[in-house]
Scaffold this motif. Structure first.
Motif, PDB file in Angstrom:
ATOM      1  N   TYR A  31      47.449 -13.435  -5.067  1.00 14.26           N
ATOM      2  CA  TYR A  31      46.768 -13.864  -3.852  1.00 14.26           C
ATOM      3  C   TYR A  31      46.040 -12.709  -3.171  1.00 14.26           C
ATOM      4  N   ALA A  32      46.102 -11.527  -3.756  1.00 15.48           N
ATOM      5  CA  ALA A  32      45.509 -10.352  -3.131  1.00 15.48           C
ATOM      6  C   ALA A  32      44.243  -9.919  -3.855  1.00 15.48           C
ATOM      7  N   ALA A  33      43.141  -9.864  -3.124  1.00 13.91           N
ATOM      8  CA  ALA A  33      41.952  -9.234  -3.686  1.00 13.91           C
ATOM      9  C   ALA A  33      42.234  -7.748  -3.837  1.00 13.91           C
ATOM     10  N   MET A  34      41.718  -7.165  -4.904  1.00 17.81           N
ATOM     11  CA  MET A  34      41.960  -5.753  -5.189  1.00 17.81           C
ATOM     12  C   MET A  34      40.635  -5.011  -5.290  1.00 17.81           C
ATOM     13  N   GLY A  35      40.678  -3.742  -4.983  1.00 15.36           N
ATOM     14  CA  GLY A  35      39.457  -2.953  -5.055  1.00 15.36           C
ATOM     15  C   GLY A  35      39.721  -1.535  -5.530  1.00 15.36           C
ATOM     16  N   TRP A  36      38.681  -0.914  -5.999  1.00 13.62           N
ATOM     17  CA  TRP A  36      38.690   0.510  -6.329  1.00 13.62           C
ATOM     18  C   TRP A  36      37.655   1.205  -5.432  1.00 13.62           C
ATOM     19  N   PHE A  37      38.072   2.303  -4.857  1.00 13.82           N
ATOM     20  CA  PHE A  37      37.202   3.134  -4.041  1.00 13.82           C
ATOM     21  C   PHE A  37      37.252   4.550  -4.606  1.00 13.82           C
ATOM     22  N   ARG A  38      36.291   5.367  -4.215  1.00 14.19           N
ATOM     23  CA  ARG A  38      36.338   6.766  -4.633  1.00 14.19           C
ATOM     24  C   ARG A  38      35.841   7.668  -3.512  1.00 14.19           C
ATOM     25  N   LYS A  43      32.771  13.883   1.284  1.00 21.14           N
ATOM     26  CA  LYS A  43      32.065  12.605   1.423  1.00 21.14           C
ATOM     27  C   LYS A  43      33.008  11.501   1.879  1.00 21.14           C
ATOM     28  N   GLU A  44      32.408  10.369   2.267  1.00 24.67           N
ATOM     29  CA  GLU A  44      33.192   9.223   2.681  1.00 24.67           C
ATOM     30  C   GLU A  44      33.849   8.556   1.473  1.00 24.67           C
ATOM     31  N   ARG A  45      34.877   7.766   1.745  1.00 25.16           N
ATOM     32  CA  ARG A  45      35.498   6.968   0.702  1.00 25.16           C
ATOM     33  C   ARG A  45      34.653   5.714   0.519  1.00 25.16           C
ATOM     34  N   ASP A  46      34.089   5.541  -0.658  1.00 25.33           N
ATOM     35  CA  ASP A  46      33.134   4.472  -0.909  1.00 25.33           C
ATOM     36  C   ASP A  46      33.674   3.406  -1.853  1.00 25.33           C
ATOM     37  N   PHE A  47      33.221   2.200  -1.636  1.00 20.14           N
ATOM     38  CA  PHE A  47      33.560   1.079  -2.509  1.00 20.14           C
ATOM     39  C   PHE A  47      32.961   1.303  -3.898  1.00 20.14           C
ATOM     40  N   SER A  85      30.227   5.495 -20.002  1.00 15.40           N
ATOM     41  CA  SER A  85      29.007   6.271 -19.730  1.00 15.40           C
ATOM     42  C   SER A  85      29.146   7.095 -18.462  1.00 15.40           C
ATOM     43  N   LEU A  86      30.247   7.787 -18.358  1.00 13.77           N
ATOM     44  CA  LEU A  86      30.535   8.542 -17.139  1.00 13.77           C
ATOM     45  C   LEU A  86      29.535   9.664 -16.920  1.00 13.77           C
ATOM     46  N   LYS A  87      29.256   9.913 -15.640  1.00 13.64           N
ATOM     47  CA  LYS A  87      28.308  10.940 -15.227  1.00 13.64           C
ATOM     48  C   LYS A  87      29.010  11.953 -14.334  1.00 13.64           C
ATOM     49  N   PRO A  88      28.506  13.160 -14.245  1.00  7.35           N
ATOM     50  CA  PRO A  88      29.131  14.154 -13.356  1.00  7.35           C
ATOM     51  C   PRO A  88      29.250  13.651 -11.917  1.00  7.35           C
ATOM     52  N   GLU A  89      28.308  12.838 -11.470  1.00  8.62           N
ATOM     53  CA  GLU A  89      28.369  12.315 -10.102  1.00  8.62           C
ATOM     54  C   GLU A  89      29.461  11.276  -9.899  1.00  8.62           C
ATOM     55  N   ASP A  90      30.126  10.867 -10.963  1.00  6.38           N
ATOM     56  CA  ASP A  90      31.291   9.980 -10.837  1.00  6.38           C
ATOM     57  C   ASP A  90      32.557  10.761 -10.489  1.00  6.38           C
ATOM     58  N   THR A  91      32.471  12.068 -10.494  1.00  8.81           N
ATOM     59  CA  THR A  91      33.634  12.901 -10.172  1.00  8.81           C
ATOM     60  C   THR A  91      34.116  12.641  -8.752  1.00  8.81           C
ATOM     61  N   ALA A  92      35.381  12.285  -8.625  1.00  7.51           N
ATOM     62  CA  ALA A  92      35.960  11.941  -7.315  1.00  7.51           C
ATOM     63  C   ALA A  92      37.437  11.626  -7.492  1.00  7.51           C
ATOM     64  N   ILE A  93      38.107  11.446  -6.374  1.00  5.90           N
ATOM     65  CA  ILE A  93      39.446  10.850  -6.397  1.00  5.90           C
ATOM     66  C   ILE A  93      39.245   9.345  -6.291  1.00  5.90           C
ATOM     67  N   TYR A  94      39.862   8.617  -7.197  1.00  4.73           N
ATOM     68  CA  TYR A  94      39.731   7.162  -7.224  1.00  4.73           C
ATOM     69  C   TYR A  94      40.997   6.527  -6.650  1.00  4.73           C
ATOM     70  N   THR A 118      43.862   9.007  -7.906  1.00  2.00           N
ATOM     71  CA  THR A 118      43.912   9.721  -9.176  1.00  2.00           C
ATOM     72  C   THR A 118      42.567  10.429  -9.370  1.00  2.00           C
ATOM     73  N   GLN A 119      42.643  11.667  -9.804  1.00  2.00           N
ATOM     74  CA  GLN A 119      41.443  12.485  -9.930  1.00  2.00           C
ATOM     75  C   GLN A 119      40.692  12.161 -11.218  1.00  2.00           C
ATOM     76  N   VAL A 120      39.399  11.968 -11.083  1.00  2.00           N
ATOM     77  CA  VAL A 120      38.509  11.814 -12.240  1.00  2.00           C
ATOM     78  C   VAL A 120      37.466  12.925 -12.158  1.00  2.00           C
ATOM     79  N   THR A 121      37.386  13.717 -13.210  1.00  2.00           N
ATOM     80  CA  THR A 121      36.423  14.808 -13.269  1.00  2.00           C
ATOM     81  C   THR A 121      35.566  14.652 -14.512  1.00  2.00           C
ATOM     82  N   VAL A 122      34.250  14.617 -14.305  1.00  2.00           N
ATOM     83  CA  VAL A 122      33.316  14.461 -15.412  1.00  2.00           C
ATOM     84  C   VAL A 122      32.496  15.742 -15.526  1.00  2.00           C
ATOM     85  N   SER A 123      32.624  16.383 -16.660  1.00  2.00           N
ATOM     86  CA  SER A 123      31.902  17.651 -16.870  1.00  2.00           C
ATOM     87  C   SER A 123      30.559  17.384 -17.541  1.00  2.00           C
TER      88      SER A 123
END
Length: 124
Positions: A31-38, A43-47, A85-94, A118-123
């Motif tokens: 019954y719970a909608a779920m989301g991922w933010f980073r 920077k701000e925490r974004d959807f 297809s991860l990009k360096p700009e995807d680097t963030a805490i998710y 969880t940390q995601v780092t794209v080199s």
């Protein structure tokens, strides 16, 4: 007490893939909608992506459309984020987040519960 535990982050080269998982201790998970933010440093925490309680509706930030896929397994109380297809700009805490309602939402304030991230780092 609601707990969300993310896993699957790490270091990956540009163009690579990662799959994040979020295990939720929510009695009425379906019954719970779920989301991922980073959130990137300074920077701000974004959807990033969201999914309705039933899994029938999904939504994505423009920056990840066509590359990321959100899904859920209500039998396992788990939500996933497949990132390709991860990009360096995807680097963030998710962060994984749970809403009190089942309707998909992109608004951060509508999510009541959050994981530790969880940390995601794209080199490059």
């Amino acid at each position: 007490q609601v707990q969300l535990v993310e896993s699957g982050g790490g270091l990956v080269q540009a163009g690579g893939s990662l799959r994040l998982s979020c295990a939720a201790s929510i009695r009425t998970f379906s019954y719970a909608a779920m989301g991922w933010f980073r959130q990137a440093p300074g920077k701000e925490r974004d959807f990033v992506a969201g999914i309705s309680g039933s899994g029938g509706s999904t939504n994505y930030a423009d920056s990840v459309k066509g590359r990321f896929t959100i899904s859920r397994d209500n039998a396992k109380n788990t939500v996933y984020l497949q990132m390709n297809s991860l990009k360096p700009e995807d680097t963030a805490i998710y962060y994984c987040a749970a809403s009190r309602g089942s309707v998909l939402t992109t608004i951060r304030q509508n999510y009541a519960y959050w994981g530790q991230g969880t940390q995601v780092t794209v080199s490059s």
